[in-house]
Motif scaffolding. Structure first.
Motif, PDB file in Angstrom:
ATOM      1  N   ILE A  12       4.435  -8.752   7.254  1.00 47.23           N
ATOM      2  CA  ILE A  12       4.375  -7.532   8.063  1.00 47.23           C
ATOM      3  C   ILE A  12       5.505  -6.601   7.630  1.00 47.23           C
ATOM      4  N   VAL A  13       5.176  -5.340   7.390  1.00 48.88           N
ATOM      5  CA  VAL A  13       6.150  -4.387   6.869  1.00 48.88           C
ATOM      6  C   VAL A  13       6.293  -3.216   7.840  1.00 48.88           C
ATOM      7  N   LEU A  14       7.544  -2.857   8.144  1.00 49.63           N
ATOM      8  CA  LEU A  14       7.776  -1.720   9.039  1.00 49.63           C
ATOM      9  C   LEU A  14       8.084  -0.462   8.240  1.00 49.63           C
ATOM     10  N   ILE A  15       7.408   0.629   8.610  1.00 48.08           N
ATOM     11  CA  ILE A  15       7.690   1.926   7.993  1.00 48.08           C
ATOM     12  C   ILE A  15       7.768   2.998   9.079  1.00 48.08           C
ATOM     13  N   GLY A  16       8.243   4.167   8.690  1.00 45.88           N
ATOM     14  CA  GLY A  16       8.421   5.267   9.642  1.00 45.88           C
ATOM     15  C   GLY A  16       9.792   5.891   9.423  1.00 45.88           C
ATOM     16  N   SER A  77       6.848  -1.817  -4.457  1.00 47.95           N
ATOM     17  CA  SER A  77       7.062  -3.260  -4.294  1.00 47.95           C
ATOM     18  C   SER A  77       7.227  -3.642  -2.826  1.00 47.95           C
ATOM     19  N   TYR A  78       7.714  -2.683  -2.029  1.00 43.86           N
ATOM     20  CA  TYR A  78       7.904  -2.944  -0.603  1.00 43.86           C
ATOM     21  C   TYR A  78       6.561  -3.145   0.102  1.00 43.86           C
ATOM     22  N   TYR A  79       5.557  -2.396  -0.319  1.00 46.39           N
ATOM     23  CA  TYR A  79       4.231  -2.478   0.290  1.00 46.39           C
ATOM     24  C   TYR A  79       3.384  -3.617  -0.273  1.00 46.39           C
ATOM     25  N   ARG A  80       3.730  -4.016  -1.488  1.00 49.51           N
ATOM     26  CA  ARG A  80       2.901  -4.992  -2.188  1.00 49.51           C
ATOM     27  C   ARG A  80       2.713  -6.251  -1.338  1.00 49.51           C
ATOM     28  N   ILE A 107       0.833   4.973   2.427  1.00 53.35           N
ATOM     29  CA  ILE A 107       0.032   3.761   2.652  1.00 53.35           C
ATOM     30  C   ILE A 107      -1.180   3.768   1.724  1.00 53.35           C
ATOM     31  N   GLU A 108      -1.845   4.940   1.716  1.00 52.85           N
ATOM     32  CA  GLU A 108      -3.024   5.113   0.861  1.00 52.85           C
ATOM     33  C   GLU A 108      -2.687   4.815  -0.592  1.00 52.85           C
ATOM     34  N   GLN A 109      -1.517   5.256  -0.988  1.00 45.91           N
ATOM     35  CA  GLN A 109      -1.103   5.152  -2.383  1.00 45.91           C
ATOM     36  C   GLN A 109      -0.649   3.735  -2.762  1.00 45.91           C
ATOM     37  N   TYR A 110       0.085   3.094  -1.871  1.00 50.76           N
ATOM     38  CA  TYR A 110       0.771   1.854  -2.250  1.00 50.76           C
ATOM     39  C   TYR A 110       0.214   0.578  -1.630  1.00 50.76           C
ATOM     40  N   ALA A 111      -0.318   0.664  -0.405  1.00 56.62           N
ATOM     41  CA  ALA A 111      -0.726  -0.574   0.263  1.00 56.62           C
ATOM     42  C   ALA A 111      -2.107  -1.000  -0.212  1.00 56.62           C
ATOM     43  N   ASN A 112      -2.436  -2.273  -0.039  1.00 57.99           N
ATOM     44  CA  ASN A 112      -3.788  -2.705  -0.405  1.00 57.99           C
ATOM     45  C   ASN A 112      -4.764  -2.218   0.667  1.00 57.99           C
ATOM     46  N   ASN A 113      -6.021  -2.042   0.300  1.00 61.54           N
ATOM     47  CA  ASN A 113      -6.923  -1.352   1.231  1.00 61.54           C
ATOM     48  C   ASN A 113      -7.434  -2.209   2.387  1.00 61.54           C
ATOM     49  N   GLN A 114      -7.032  -3.494   2.422  1.00 62.59           N
ATOM     50  CA  GLN A 114      -7.385  -4.303   3.591  1.00 62.59           C
ATOM     51  C   GLN A 114      -6.264  -4.365   4.626  1.00 62.59           C
ATOM     52  N   VAL A 115      -5.183  -3.656   4.355  1.00 64.01           N
ATOM     53  CA  VAL A 115      -4.018  -3.766   5.230  1.00 64.01           C
ATOM     54  C   VAL A 115      -4.373  -3.315   6.657  1.00 64.01           C
ATOM     55  N   VAL A 116      -3.852  -4.057   7.644  1.00 66.42           N
ATOM     56  CA  VAL A 116      -4.032  -3.695   9.051  1.00 66.42           C
ATOM     57  C   VAL A 116      -2.834  -2.840   9.461  1.00 66.42           C
TER      58      VAL A 116
END
Ligand code: GDP
Ligand code: MG
Length: 174
Positions: A12-16, A77-80, A107-116
């Motif tokens: 789980i990754v926190l952003i904002g 790498s943080y989102y990976r 998120i669109e750019q870096y996270a995988n598309n199944q991310v919740v």
């Protein structure tokens, strides 16, 4: 027999924006405390907490930004391999809400598309200073297919629920 001490492992990754309370949310959940003053930065990359959901052990690896968000230097790498993202804003800070589309682009750019992704409006203990109406945030979350929750890291309001709801959702999608 499995040697693992858990049934599920989720990252789980926190952003904002800086200052919205990400570190305090993590501290509240993993250590049960609200750090006094400004010195809330965790000097490590992630914290671990194992929760039990319907008899299953769910190990949560929770990544906090250690302040990089101030310099817009959060890297791919943080989102990976993140299974879930907690996108946090501060309900007393309109600016932190207006920056959400920028975070969604990342998120669109870096996270995988199944991310919740769950949108979190933090600092609800400061209700008298609220700048972002709950309905407005809920509508925005809906429009982006995100879950939505309001929390107070300070008063420990909805913090446990945040991580448990997320874990339940991740199990459902696993
Ligand atoms: P981060 O930059 O997103 O990690 O934010 P921090 O966790 O460092 O918190 C930034 C500031 O907001 C600190 O002064 C915290 O004490 C304060 N803060 C964080 N969460 C809450 C909350 O739920 N309520 C209130 N009143 N203050 C909070
Ligand atoms: Mg922080």
């Amino acid at each position: 027999m499995s040697m693992e001490d858990y049934d599920y492992l989720f990252k789980i990754v926190l952003i904002g924006n800086a200052g919205v309370g990400k570190t305090c949310l993590v501290r509240r959940f993993t250590q049960g405390l609200f750090p006094p003053g400004q010195g809330a930065t965790i000097g490590v990359d992630f914290m671990i907490k194992t929760v039990e959901i319907k008899g299953e052990k769910v190990k949560l690896q929770i990544w906090d930004t250690a302040g990089q968000e101030r310099f817009r230097s959060i890297t791919q790498s943080y989102y990976r391999s993140a299974n879930a993202l907690i996108l946090t804003y501060d309900i007393t800070c309109e600016d932190s809400f207006r920056c959400l589309p920028e975070w969604l682009r990342e998120i669109e750019q870096y996270a995988n598309n199944q991310v919740v992704t769950i949108l979190v409006g933090n600092k609800i203990d400061l209700a008298e200073k609220r700048e972002v109406l709950r309905q407005r945030a809920e509508d925005f979350a809906d429009s982006q297919s995100m879950l939505y929750l309001e929390t107070s890291a300070k008063e420990s309001d909805n913090v446990e629920k945040l991580f448990l709801d997320l874990a339940c959702e991740l199990i459902r999608e696993a």
